[in-house]
Design an enzyme around this catalytic site. Structure first.
Site, PDB file in Angstrom:
ATOM      1  N   GLY A  14      -0.913  -6.236   0.584  1.00  0.00           N
ATOM      2  CA  GLY A  14      -0.808  -6.242   2.041  1.00  0.00           C
ATOM      3  C   GLY A  14      -2.104  -6.786   2.636  1.00  0.00           C
ATOM      4  CE  LYS A  36       5.470   0.083  -5.122  1.00  0.00           C
ATOM      5  NZ  LYS A  36       5.750   1.502  -5.215  1.00  0.00           N
ATOM      6  CD  GLN A  48       9.743  -5.340  14.649  1.00  0.00           C
ATOM      7  OE1 GLN A  48       9.638  -4.816  15.750  1.00  0.00           O
ATOM      8  NE2 GLN A  48      10.845  -5.284  13.942  1.00  0.00           N
ATOM      9  N   GLY A  49       4.756  -5.896  16.023  1.00  0.00           N
ATOM     10  CA  GLY A  49       3.990  -5.878  17.268  1.00  0.00           C
ATOM     11  C   GLY A  49       2.738  -6.706  17.228  1.00  0.00           C
ATOM     12  N   GLY A  50       1.802  -6.412  16.361  1.00  0.00           N
ATOM     13  CA  GLY A  50       0.670  -7.288  16.309  1.00  0.00           C
ATOM     14  C   GLY A  50      -0.652  -6.708  15.923  1.00  0.00           C
ATOM     15  CD  GLU A 115       2.226  -3.330  20.408  1.00  0.00           C
ATOM     16  OE1 GLU A 115       1.665  -2.467  19.722  1.00  0.00           O
ATOM     17  OE2 GLU A 115       2.758  -4.343  19.924  1.00  0.00           O
ATOM     18  CG  HIS A 232       7.743   2.984  15.882  1.00  0.00           C
ATOM     19  ND1 HIS A 232       8.600   2.712  16.916  1.00  0.00           N
ATOM     20  CD2 HIS A 232       6.765   2.052  15.960  1.00  0.00           C
ATOM     21  CE1 HIS A 232       8.154   1.648  17.588  1.00  0.00           C
ATOM     22  NE2 HIS A 232       7.040   1.239  17.022  1.00  0.00           N
ATOM     23  NE  ARG A 278       3.548   3.208  17.901  1.00  0.00           N
ATOM     24  CZ  ARG A 278       3.227   2.294  17.037  1.00  0.00           C
ATOM     25  NH1 ARG A 278       2.889   2.626  15.816  1.00  0.00           N
ATOM     26  NH2 ARG A 278       3.247   1.030  17.381  1.00  0.00           N
ATOM     27  CG  HIS A 339       5.897   3.170  12.079  1.00  0.00           C
ATOM     28  ND1 HIS A 339       6.569   2.050  11.631  1.00  0.00           N
ATOM     29  CD2 HIS A 339       4.853   2.703  12.828  1.00  0.00           C
ATOM     30  CE1 HIS A 339       5.963   0.960  12.090  1.00  0.00           C
ATOM     31  NE2 HIS A 339       4.913   1.329  12.795  1.00  0.00           N
ATOM     32  NE  ARG A 374      -0.880   2.863  12.874  1.00  0.00           N
ATOM     33  CZ  ARG A 374      -0.040   1.987  13.425  1.00  0.00           C
ATOM     34  NH1 ARG A 374      -0.482   1.083  14.285  1.00  0.00           N
ATOM     35  NH2 ARG A 374       1.251   2.027  13.132  1.00  0.00           N
ATOM     36  CB  SER A 379      -1.891  -0.233  11.251  1.00  0.00           C
ATOM     37  OG  SER A 379      -0.837  -0.955  11.818  1.00  0.00           O
TER      38      SER A 379
HETATM   39  C1  SIN Z   1       5.419  -2.076  16.678  1.00  0.00           C
HETATM   40  O1  SIN Z   1       5.571  -3.291  16.834  1.00  0.00           O
HETATM   41  O2  SIN Z   1       5.827  -1.237  17.477  1.00  0.00           O
HETATM   42  C2  SIN Z   1       4.738  -1.594  15.436  1.00  0.00           C
HETATM   43  C3  SIN Z   1       3.317  -1.921  15.478  1.00  0.00           C
HETATM   44  C4  SIN Z   1       2.518  -0.758  14.987  1.00  0.00           C
HETATM   45  O3  SIN Z   1       3.004   0.072  14.231  1.00  0.00           O
HETATM   46  O4  SIN Z   1       1.370  -0.635  15.418  1.00  0.00           O
END
Ligand code: SIN
Length: 535
Positions: A14, A36, A48-50, A115, A232, A278, A339, A374, A379
């Site tokens: 990752g 793996k 997705q988000g960024g 966000e 999430h 969140r 999540h 978080r 992340s």
């Molecule tokens: C999201 O796009 O909601 C996930 C991004 C994240 O977990 O920070």
């Protein structure tokens, strides 16, 4: 047994692992990345988000710092947050220099999204909602051009190997040939990601089985804050559909959460409404679901321009369309889902664990940077910043070769895999029902008893991936549950119905020191300053 030697190993491909490996290789050392499955099979790739980073004139590092601390609910390690927000912009710009194509507005400036719990628009994104994929693509391409990096796909890491109390390498299983092998190296960076697969409902990929935490703990490393599992708020909730993530950025662009009657409920819970941190939105959804006796709430994007919505979230639009939903015109059924793990293997600000030569970075690690909850899109930044730092610490350690051959070490051969299996399904139900978004002493004690019963049913088996993953998940599930039982307060993502308030005074971290059959949880105060640092 087959055997190979490297200057360093980075387990996992990752963002944190790739960034650590690049740092090590660029410093002149030879590094292998056992992973793996394929190099792109990771939680990072799905993000997705960024990427949150301060890159615009109307933003400030101090604001990102404050937002992170507020979301972390009094448990963030302030030194770690400072490192994250101060070094983040340079790590993001470096990615652009390496070829990452982030979305831009007309005129060429970076397009920045908002966000939950961010006070500014500061989230970089790529192809609308495929940010992780673009960053992984960039880093993998760079790693493939780096002659000192050996990518080792389909190599499953079974356990760390120690010699004289320090890191000596890794016992691994070649998934293609089925053969075990030993990789020796004086430094191993764990970058194995999270453990979402211990829960019945998760956004995490199948690879997220907590291997790094289990390996580190078995080898004697301390783990920290494992009770903090982030759920999430908005994963797709449709029968027969995967629990696919609907990015927080959808709410950042104006998406509303509504109940069956089409009414918004978040503004009555928190003045920040759908953009509260969140943990608050997740619990708000759970309480609305309970109030209305529904299995979901709905994400409503219908107030926005349809062409904008579809272009802004192309992957989400395509996935929902496959299940007959138009994200611009239909309300999308959503419910929370496991999540992200804020806790993990305890490290200092350079990725060093309590075992000499063993490092950790990314979701598997716990610097304390995310506290109890978080902040969205911190992340990927964590992976880049602390991945690079772990790589630098590996280089600075001197990398003295491991003495002798490890191939015949008895401790390696003594490792027996646990029974593969059905047990995982049972574990995931236990974790979801009893160690989920709302917990209490009774559910947690019941869960521990049930997990111990599953552990007692394990039988030694030949070295094989399903058995080891099963053992790892049981192990991590129990550590999460024991940590949750020890924390008698509610804070961030950890909510106990029997202790609904935050404990008075400064937040305290939970640390589990290995060795005890039932680990006790000495609670230590949150470090406020003076982070342990490289000289
Ligand atoms: C999201 O796009 O909601 C996930 C991004 C994240 O977990 O920070």
């Amino acid at each position: 047994m087959r055997h190979a030697s490297f200057d360093a190993l980075v387990i996992g491909s990752g963002i944190a692992g790739l960034r650590a490996a690049l740092e090590i290789a660029q410093g002149g050392a030879r590094v292998a990345i056992p992973t793996k499955d394929a190099p792109t099979d990771s939680s990072s790739d799905r993000a997705q988000g960024g990427l949150a980073a301060v890159l615009s004139d109307d933003d400030e590092v101090s604001l990102h710092y404050d937002d992170t601390l507020v979301a972390g609910d009094g448990l963030c390690h302030e030194g770690a947050v400072r490192v994250l927000v101060e070094e983040g912009p340079a790590r993001a710009l470096e990615l652009i220099e390496w070829g990452a194509r982030f979305d831009r507005v007309e005129g060429g400036a970076l397009a920045l999204a908002r966000e939950g719990a961010h006070s500014r628009r500061r989230i970089l994104r790529a192809q609308g909602d495929s940010t992780g994929r673009e960053i992984v693509r960039t880093l993998v391409a760079r790693a493939q051009r780096e002659s000192r990096i050996v990518l080792m796909p389909r190599l499953f890491s079974a356990d760390l190997v120690l010699a004289g109390g320090r890191c000596a390498g890794l016992l691994a299983l070649d998934e293609t040939s089925g053969e075990p092998l030993v990789l020796s190296a004086p430094a191993v960076v764990l970058a194995t990601g999270g453990a979402g697969q211990v829960y019945r409902d998760t956004t995490n990929p199948p690879q997220a089985t907590g291997d790094g935490i289990a390996m580190a703990y078995r080898a004697g490393a301390e783990v920290m804050d494992l009770e903090f599992v982030q759920f999430h708020p908005t994963a797709l909730m449709l029968e027969k559909a995967p629990r696919f993530l609907l990015s927080e950025a959808m709410r950042g662009e104006g998406g509303r959460l509504v109940n069956a009657a089409g009414e918004r409920f978040m503004p009555a819970i928190d003045p920040r409404g759908e953009l509260a941190p969140r943990d608050i939105v997740t619990r708000g959804i759970v309480s609305e679901m309970r109030r209305g006796g529904a299995a979901c709430v709905w994400l409503d994007m219908t107030g926005l321009e349809p062409a904008f919505v579809r272009a802004r979230f192309p992957t989400i639009a395509a996935t929902c369309a496959a299940f007959g939903l138009d994200i611009a015109r239909d309300r999308i059924p959503v419910a929370p889902c496991a999540h992200y793990l804020m806790g993990g293997v305890k490290t200092d600000l350079w990725g060093r664990t309590s075992i000499p030569g063993v490092y950790a970075a990314g979701e598997v690690a716990c610097t304390g940077v995310h506290g109890a909850n978080r902040l969205a899109s911190n992340s990927l930044l964590d992976g880049l910043v602390f991945g690079a730092r772990a790589g630098k610490a590996v280089l600075d350690s001197g990398l003295d070769p491991v003495p002798g051959s490890l191939a015949a070490a008895p401790e390696v051969l003594a490792i027996a895999a646990a029974e593969a299996a059905e047990t995982v399904g049972e574990l995931r139900g236990i974790m979801w029902d009893d160690v989920g978004i709302l917990r209490d002493g009774e559910t947690l004690e019941r869960a521990i008893r049930a997990i111990l019963r599953l552990e007692q049913g394990l039988r030694p088996r030949p070295l094989e991936r399903p058995g080891i993953e099963t053992r790892n998940q049981l192990f991590v599930g129990r550590l999460i549950t024991e940590s949750a039982l020890a924390r008698r307060e509610s804070r961030g993502a950890h909510f106990r119905s029997d202790y609904p308030r935050r404990e008075a005074g400064r937040g305290r971290h939970s640390i589990i020191a290995p060795g005890a059959a039932a680990p006790d949880l000495p609670i230590i105060p949150v470090p406020r300053s003076g982070p342990a640092d490289l000289p």
